[in-house]
Design a protein around this motif. Structure first.
Motif, PDB file in Angstrom:
ATOM      1  N   ALA A 137      64.043  78.169   3.327  1.00 32.41           N
ATOM      2  CA  ALA A 137      64.237  79.220   4.323  1.00 32.41           C
ATOM      3  C   ALA A 137      65.689  79.680   4.339  1.00 32.41           C
ATOM      4  N   VAL A 138      65.882  80.886   4.860  1.00 30.86           N
ATOM      5  CA  VAL A 138      67.214  81.427   5.101  1.00 30.86           C
ATOM      6  C   VAL A 138      67.468  81.373   6.609  1.00 30.86           C
ATOM      7  N   LEU A 139      68.581  80.777   7.000  1.00 27.72           N
ATOM      8  CA  LEU A 139      69.004  80.776   8.399  1.00 27.72           C
ATOM      9  C   LEU A 139      69.867  81.998   8.643  1.00 27.72           C
ATOM     10  N   VAL A 140      69.510  82.782   9.660  1.00 29.44           N
ATOM     11  CA  VAL A 140      70.303  83.955  10.037  1.00 29.44           C
ATOM     12  C   VAL A 140      70.901  83.693  11.410  1.00 29.44           C
ATOM     13  N   THR A 141      72.200  83.426  11.466  1.00 30.46           N
ATOM     14  CA  THR A 141      72.860  83.250  12.759  1.00 30.46           C
ATOM     15  C   THR A 141      73.177  84.630  13.329  1.00 30.46           C
TER      16      THR A 141
ATOM     17  N   ILE B  79      66.333  74.610   4.881  1.00 27.40           N
ATOM     18  CA  ILE B  79      67.206  75.782   4.735  1.00 27.40           C
ATOM     19  C   ILE B  79      68.053  75.632   3.474  1.00 27.40           C
ATOM     20  N   ASP B  80      68.068  76.663   2.642  1.00 26.11           N
ATOM     21  CA  ASP B  80      68.895  76.589   1.429  1.00 26.11           C
ATOM     22  C   ASP B  80      70.011  77.623   1.431  1.00 26.11           C
ATOM     23  N   ALA B  81      70.018  78.529   2.434  1.00 26.24           N
ATOM     24  CA  ALA B  81      71.075  79.532   2.496  1.00 26.24           C
ATOM     25  C   ALA B  81      71.221  80.014   3.929  1.00 26.24           C
ATOM     26  N   VAL B  82      72.423  80.441   4.269  1.00 27.28           N
ATOM     27  CA  VAL B  82      72.730  80.938   5.610  1.00 27.28           C
ATOM     28  C   VAL B  82      73.315  82.343   5.486  1.00 27.28           C
ATOM     29  N   ILE B  83      72.901  83.241   6.381  1.00 26.98           N
ATOM     30  CA  ILE B  83      73.584  84.524   6.556  1.00 26.98           C
ATOM     31  C   ILE B  83      74.183  84.495   7.951  1.00 26.98           C
TER      32      ILE B  83
ATOM     33  N   GLU C 112      80.543  72.843   9.212  1.00 31.14           N
ATOM     34  CA  GLU C 112      80.411  71.375   9.301  1.00 31.14           C
ATOM     35  C   GLU C 112      78.943  70.977   9.327  1.00 31.14           C
ATOM     36  N   GLY C 113      78.123  71.745  10.032  1.00 33.69           N
ATOM     37  CA  GLY C 113      76.691  71.465  10.059  1.00 33.69           C
ATOM     38  C   GLY C 113      76.063  71.644   8.688  1.00 33.69           C
ATOM     39  N   MET C 114      76.445  72.713   7.992  1.00 37.46           N
ATOM     40  CA  MET C 114      75.934  72.912   6.636  1.00 37.46           C
ATOM     41  C   MET C 114      76.319  71.737   5.735  1.00 37.46           C
ATOM     42  N   ASN C 115      77.558  71.284   5.871  1.00 40.81           N
ATOM     43  CA  ASN C 115      78.006  70.173   5.031  1.00 40.81           C
ATOM     44  C   ASN C 115      77.254  68.890   5.351  1.00 40.81           C
ATOM     45  N   ARG C 116      77.005  68.638   6.628  1.00 38.29           N
ATOM     46  CA  ARG C 116      76.249  67.436   7.005  1.00 38.29           C
ATOM     47  C   ARG C 116      74.846  67.450   6.412  1.00 38.29           C
ATOM     48  N   HIS C 117      74.259  68.626   6.308  1.00 39.03           N
ATOM     49  CA  HIS C 117      72.854  68.731   5.885  1.00 39.03           C
ATOM     50  C   HIS C 117      72.701  69.216   4.449  1.00 39.03           C
ATOM     51  N   GLY C 118      73.799  69.306   3.711  1.00 38.29           N
ATOM     52  CA  GLY C 118      73.720  69.602   2.295  1.00 38.29           C
ATOM     53  C   GLY C 118      73.337  71.031   1.947  1.00 38.29           C
ATOM     54  N   VAL C 119      73.643  71.974   2.832  1.00 40.28           N
ATOM     55  CA  VAL C 119      73.356  73.389   2.558  1.00 40.28           C
ATOM     56  C   VAL C 119      74.612  74.013   1.945  1.00 40.28           C
ATOM     57  N   LYS C 120      74.478  74.597   0.767  1.00 41.63           N
ATOM     58  CA  LYS C 120      75.648  74.961  -0.033  1.00 41.63           C
ATOM     59  C   LYS C 120      75.825  76.463  -0.250  1.00 41.63           C
ATOM     60  N   ARG C 121      75.121  77.314   0.498  1.00 40.08           N
ATOM     61  CA  ARG C 121      75.245  78.759   0.288  1.00 40.08           C
ATOM     62  C   ARG C 121      75.359  79.473   1.626  1.00 40.08           C
ATOM     63  N   ILE C 122      76.348  80.364   1.739  1.00 43.09           N
ATOM     64  CA  ILE C 122      76.498  81.152   2.958  1.00 43.09           C
ATOM     65  C   ILE C 122      76.968  82.561   2.616  1.00 43.09           C
ATOM     66  N   VAL C 123      76.323  83.541   3.233  1.00 40.65           N
ATOM     67  CA  VAL C 123      76.740  84.947   3.153  1.00 40.65           C
ATOM     68  C   VAL C 123      77.312  85.311   4.509  1.00 40.65           C
ATOM     69  N   PHE C 124      78.509  85.847   4.493  1.00 35.16           N
ATOM     70  CA  PHE C 124      79.263  86.079   5.722  1.00 35.16           C
ATOM     71  C   PHE C 124      79.395  87.569   6.012  1.00 35.16           C
ATOM     72  N   SER C 125      79.005  87.950   7.201  1.00 35.44           N
ATOM     73  CA  SER C 125      79.193  89.317   7.681  1.00 35.44           C
ATOM     74  C   SER C 125      80.626  89.455   8.175  1.00 35.44           C
ATOM     75  N   SER C 126      81.509  89.911   7.283  1.00 37.90           N
ATOM     76  CA  SER C 126      82.916  90.059   7.627  1.00 37.90           C
ATOM     77  C   SER C 126      83.188  91.505   8.039  1.00 37.90           C
ATOM     78  N   THR C 127      84.394  91.960   7.871  1.00 39.34           N
ATOM     79  CA  THR C 127      84.768  93.298   8.311  1.00 39.34           C
ATOM     80  C   THR C 127      85.931  93.803   7.477  1.00 39.34           C
ATOM     81  N   ALA C 128      85.949  95.110   7.244  1.00 42.05           N
ATOM     82  CA  ALA C 128      87.099  95.701   6.567  1.00 42.05           C
ATOM     83  C   ALA C 128      88.299  95.797   7.499  1.00 42.05           C
ATOM     84  N   ALA C 129      88.121  95.406   8.760  1.00 44.65           N
ATOM     85  CA  ALA C 129      89.271  95.295   9.664  1.00 44.65           C
ATOM     86  C   ALA C 129      90.217  94.185   9.222  1.00 44.65           C
TER      87      ALA C 129
END
Length: 329
Positions: A2-6, A66-70, A101-118
């Motif tokens: 699954a993909v986790l979407v925060t 979960i194998d990836a986070v957005i 830290e939670g991803m590291n505890r649970h071995g999830v190694k991929r994250i896509v980050f909604s950043s900003t051009a600001a």
């Protein structure tokens, strides 16, 4: 998997959830509903909770494969960040630390980050390139840059690969008509202009008309929210394919001034929109337009809805169908 979407109940997050569901992905959403809406989550499993709560984070990762986070969960108002930077550091930076830290505890190694051009601040050139200097002019952009840097060090130390997507103004609504933009308070230009067109505001405030631009008002890049959602999904696919950590700009490469946006909205809605000029807001650069050539080349990102008229029209249709947002019609 699954993909986790925060922040998946928020405006852009909910469109990313919809895009993932359309591709047959299993989706898990974590949102504290401070700004998000339960009704905006079109599917998947929703957890109502805060990233800063370790028990909640461990529950979400523990109960799902979960194998990836957005990661969308963040405060994002420039003006507010200048008045209350502590709120932005606590929610944005500390919240991201708790997530990593939670991803590291649970071995999830991929994250896509909604950043900003600001993160760039006043640009050295236009359109902005990913290798340009990052020198934010507001606390919001500074916290997003801090979040990016944190991800770099978690990659070095723990092998958590990330894609950071930097963009400006999302606008428009999902083609299904089921989800759109509903903030309280609303601070984004396009919905505010449309609220004025609908008679829900007496006028639209233009903050500064003395910038070094052709008509004196700020110039920004606008992207349809569904095109942004597609880019996040493509970034997940890149990381799943073994791609290394990277930063990408997302933009049309074309800027529109505040006055131009208002005029296009007048044409789309057929309504008069009263304008009141007010003093500049702290932290607002004059021109912010991003080059997305690298994202188009490496992610295969191809925006489908690039005309600002079409973006505003889709937003207008949603606001007409949902005059009170998600709180009933």
């Amino acid at each position: 998997m699954a993909v986790l979407v925060t922040g998946g109940a928020g405006y852009i997050g909910s469109h990313a959830v919809a895009a993932l569901l359309e591709r047959g992905e299993d989706v898990v959403v974590l949102d504290n509903l401070e700004q998000g809406h339960r009704e905006a989550v079109l599917g998947g499993k929703l957890y109502v909770g805060d990233l800063r709560d370790r028990d909640v984070v461990d529950q979400v990762f523990g109960e799902n494969e979960i194998d990836a986070v957005i990661h969308f969960a963040a405060n994002s108002l420039v003006g507010e960040s200048m008045k209350d930077p502590g709120k932005y550091y606590h929610n944005n930076v500390y919240g991201t630390l708790c997530l990593l830290e939670g991803m590291n505890r649970h071995g999830v190694k991929r994250i896509v980050f909604s950043s900003t051009a600001a993160t760039y601040g006043e640009p050295e050139r236009v359109p902005i390139d990913e290798l340009d200097r990052t020198l934010p002019t507001n606390a919001y952009g500074e916290t997003k840059l801090a979040m990016e840097k944190m991800m770099k060090w978690f990659d070095i130390a723990h092998g958590i690969k990330y894609v950071s997507l930097r963009y400006f103004n999302a606008a428009g609504a999902h083609e299904s008509g089921r989800i759109g933009e509903d903030h309280n308070p609303e601070t984004h230009l396009v919905p505010i202009v449309l609220q004025a067109a609908a008679g829900k505001r007496p006028h639209i405030s233009v903050f500064g008309d003395d910038y070094d631009t052709p008509d004196g008002t700020c110039i920004r890049d606008y992207i349809h929210v569904s095109d942004l959602a597609d880019a996040h999904v493509l970034a997940v696919e890149r990381l799943r394919g073994g791609g290394d950590s990277a930063v990408y700009n997302l933009g049309s490469g074309n800027g529109f001034s505040v006055k131009q946006v208002i005029e296009i909205a007048r044409n789309v809605t057929g309504r008069d929109i009263k304008v009141v000029t007010e003093p500049r807001r702290a932290g607002d650069p004059a021109v912010l337009v991003a080059s997305s050539e690298r994202a188009r080349r490496e992610l295969g990102w191809q925006p489908k809805r690039e005309r600002l008229e079409d973006i505003i029209r889709s937003a207008w249709q949603w606001h007409q169908a949902h005059p009170n947002g998600y709180n009933g019609n």
